[in-house]
Write a protein that holds these residues in place. Sequence first.
Motif, PDB file in Angstrom:
ATOM      1  N   ALA A 150     -37.492  44.751  -0.828  1.00  0.00           N
ATOM      2  CA  ALA A 150     -36.658  43.553  -0.898  1.00  0.00           C
ATOM      3  C   ALA A 150     -36.126  43.357  -2.314  1.00  0.00           C
ATOM      4  CB  ALA A 150     -37.457  42.329  -0.450  1.00  0.00           C
ATOM      5  N   ALA A 151     -37.021  43.473  -3.290  1.00  0.00           N
ATOM      6  CA  ALA A 151     -36.612  43.285  -4.687  1.00  0.00           C
ATOM      7  C   ALA A 151     -35.664  44.391  -5.132  1.00  0.00           C
ATOM      8  CB  ALA A 151     -37.838  43.250  -5.591  1.00  0.00           C
ATOM      9  N   GLY A 152     -35.948  45.631  -4.756  1.00  0.00           N
ATOM     10  CA  GLY A 152     -35.123  46.751  -5.187  1.00  0.00           C
ATOM     11  C   GLY A 152     -33.735  46.734  -4.576  1.00  0.00           C
ATOM     12  N   THR A 153     -33.653  46.417  -3.286  1.00  0.00           N
ATOM     13  CA  THR A 153     -32.356  46.380  -2.622  1.00  0.00           C
ATOM     14  C   THR A 153     -31.492  45.259  -3.179  1.00  0.00           C
ATOM     15  OG1 THR A 153     -33.361  47.250  -0.591  1.00  0.00           O
ATOM     16  CG2 THR A 153     -31.199  46.222  -0.393  1.00  0.00           C
ATOM     17  N   LEU A 154     -32.086  44.071  -3.357  1.00  0.00           N
ATOM     18  CA  LEU A 154     -31.335  42.951  -3.927  1.00  0.00           C
ATOM     19  C   LEU A 154     -30.928  43.244  -5.366  1.00  0.00           C
ATOM     20  CD1 LEU A 154     -30.235  40.119  -3.562  1.00  0.00           C
ATOM     21  CD2 LEU A 154     -32.470  39.217  -4.244  1.00  0.00           C
ATOM     22  N   CYS A 155     -31.810  43.938  -6.094  1.00  0.00           N
ATOM     23  CA  CYS A 155     -31.517  44.303  -7.486  1.00  0.00           C
ATOM     24  C   CYS A 155     -30.256  45.148  -7.565  1.00  0.00           C
ATOM     25  CB  CYS A 155     -32.702  45.059  -8.084  1.00  0.00           C
ATOM     26  SG  CYS A 155     -32.398  45.726  -9.742  1.00  0.00           S
ATOM     27  N   PHE A 156     -30.156  46.172  -6.718  1.00  0.00           N
ATOM     28  CA  PHE A 156     -28.990  47.052  -6.778  1.00  0.00           C
ATOM     29  C   PHE A 156     -27.729  46.332  -6.317  1.00  0.00           C
ATOM     30  CE2 PHE A 156     -26.336  50.588  -5.082  1.00  0.00           C
ATOM     31  CZ  PHE A 156     -26.078  51.191  -6.302  1.00  0.00           C
ATOM     32  N   ALA A 157     -27.842  45.482  -5.286  1.00  0.00           N
ATOM     33  CA  ALA A 157     -26.675  44.740  -4.817  1.00  0.00           C
ATOM     34  C   ALA A 157     -26.152  43.806  -5.908  1.00  0.00           C
ATOM     35  CB  ALA A 157     -27.033  43.937  -3.565  1.00  0.00           C
ATOM     36  N   LEU A 158     -27.053  43.118  -6.609  1.00  0.00           N
ATOM     37  CA  LEU A 158     -26.642  42.228  -7.688  1.00  0.00           C
ATOM     38  C   LEU A 158     -26.056  43.020  -8.863  1.00  0.00           C
ATOM     39  CD1 LEU A 158     -29.610  39.683  -7.681  1.00  0.00           C
ATOM     40  CD2 LEU A 158     -27.231  39.193  -7.094  1.00  0.00           C
ATOM     41  N   GLU A 159     -26.645  44.196  -9.126  1.00  0.00           N
ATOM     42  CA  GLU A 159     -26.145  45.026 -10.218  1.00  0.00           C
ATOM     43  C   GLU A 159     -24.720  45.500  -9.938  1.00  0.00           C
ATOM     44  OE1 GLU A 159     -27.404  49.055 -12.738  1.00  0.00           O
ATOM     45  OE2 GLU A 159     -28.721  48.269 -11.175  1.00  0.00           O
ATOM     46  N   VAL A 160     -24.454  45.903  -8.696  1.00  0.00           N
ATOM     47  CA  VAL A 160     -23.105  46.331  -8.328  1.00  0.00           C
ATOM     48  C   VAL A 160     -22.131  45.157  -8.427  1.00  0.00           C
ATOM     49  CG1 VAL A 160     -21.664  47.227  -6.457  1.00  0.00           C
ATOM     50  CG2 VAL A 160     -23.930  48.195  -6.844  1.00  0.00           C
ATOM     51  N   SER A 161     -22.583  43.968  -7.991  1.00  0.00           N
ATOM     52  CA  SER A 161     -21.731  42.785  -8.077  1.00  0.00           C
ATOM     53  C   SER A 161     -21.414  42.447  -9.530  1.00  0.00           C
ATOM     54  CB  SER A 161     -22.415  41.597  -7.399  1.00  0.00           C
ATOM     55  OG  SER A 161     -22.656  41.846  -6.027  1.00  0.00           O
ATOM     56  N   ALA A 162     -22.411  42.593 -10.407  1.00  0.00           N
ATOM     57  CA  ALA A 162     -22.187  42.331 -11.833  1.00  0.00           C
ATOM     58  C   ALA A 162     -21.223  43.346 -12.426  1.00  0.00           C
ATOM     59  CB  ALA A 162     -23.517  42.356 -12.592  1.00  0.00           C
TER      60      ALA A 162
END
Length: 295
Positions: free
Chosen positions: A70-82
């Motif tokens: 959960a943390a890793g998937t959200l991390c990458f999604a937020l990183e791409v959004s940033a």
Amino acid sequence: MAVRSLWMLAACFFFMLMALFAKICTGHFSAWEVVFYRSLVGLVFMTAVMVRKKVAFGTRWPLPHLKRCAAGTLCFALEVSALKLLPLGLAQSISYSSALIFIVFFIVSSLARRRPVEWPLVAVTAAGFGGVLLIARPGASGFDPAGVAMGLGAAFCGACVSWSLRELASQNEPRERTVFYFMLAGVLAGFATTAAGSEGFHEVTPQLLVPLLGVGVSAVIAQIAMTYAWTCGHPILNSIYDFSGILFATLAGIFFFGESPDLFSAAGMAVVFASGAAASVMRLLVERRSARSSA
């Protein structure tokens, strides 16, 4: 051992390539589409690795895997959004503050267990967050409040990932299985979120296939190099080399996107680099000392 730590430099270089390709993809795909395609490439590769090594797919630790995924998937999604909203070097520098947030977790854990607090570690970590403020200040070149918020969110999730990986490592969970579940979670979350969105999946043209594959392939290579570095390299050198990604991302932003960080942003990147590496090294030394005293 010291020479093998150079694999961490290779890992950081390919993580930078992953971010570079992801930034290119954000002009055509949503963040969750990028998560889906990146995870799909990784899932295919990890499935082949597990079959070849005869690693079982079942696990006795579903909850730690769930937290890590959960943390890793959200991390990458937020990183791409940033990456879509911020210059490459700035976005990557903010994401590397995850190591500083991890140190905060480490300090809080020490306080909860009534262990002595390493005040030099606290000071270095505080200096690192000062560097983040220099980078993400209003008026900075490429400053976007939403992008900065997403970058900091990605950093927080990245620290949670590191904490979860410690938990899985303490249970002797194979790395291959850990990465497999992470990629599987990315495929499921990316597909479900994109399919449920208003735009759905976009057409993948031959021109866009290259950056999409670039995200997935560079991520797999980076994971392999990082795993080898932490398995065979020197942990202190690994912690120092790990922050070379800031330099790689800054140079890539300059050469590929014409980005030019101002003096304050450049100073902030340098502070994050130096303090993050120093804090990581100090944490390793503290953990080693604690392990020897408890032995």
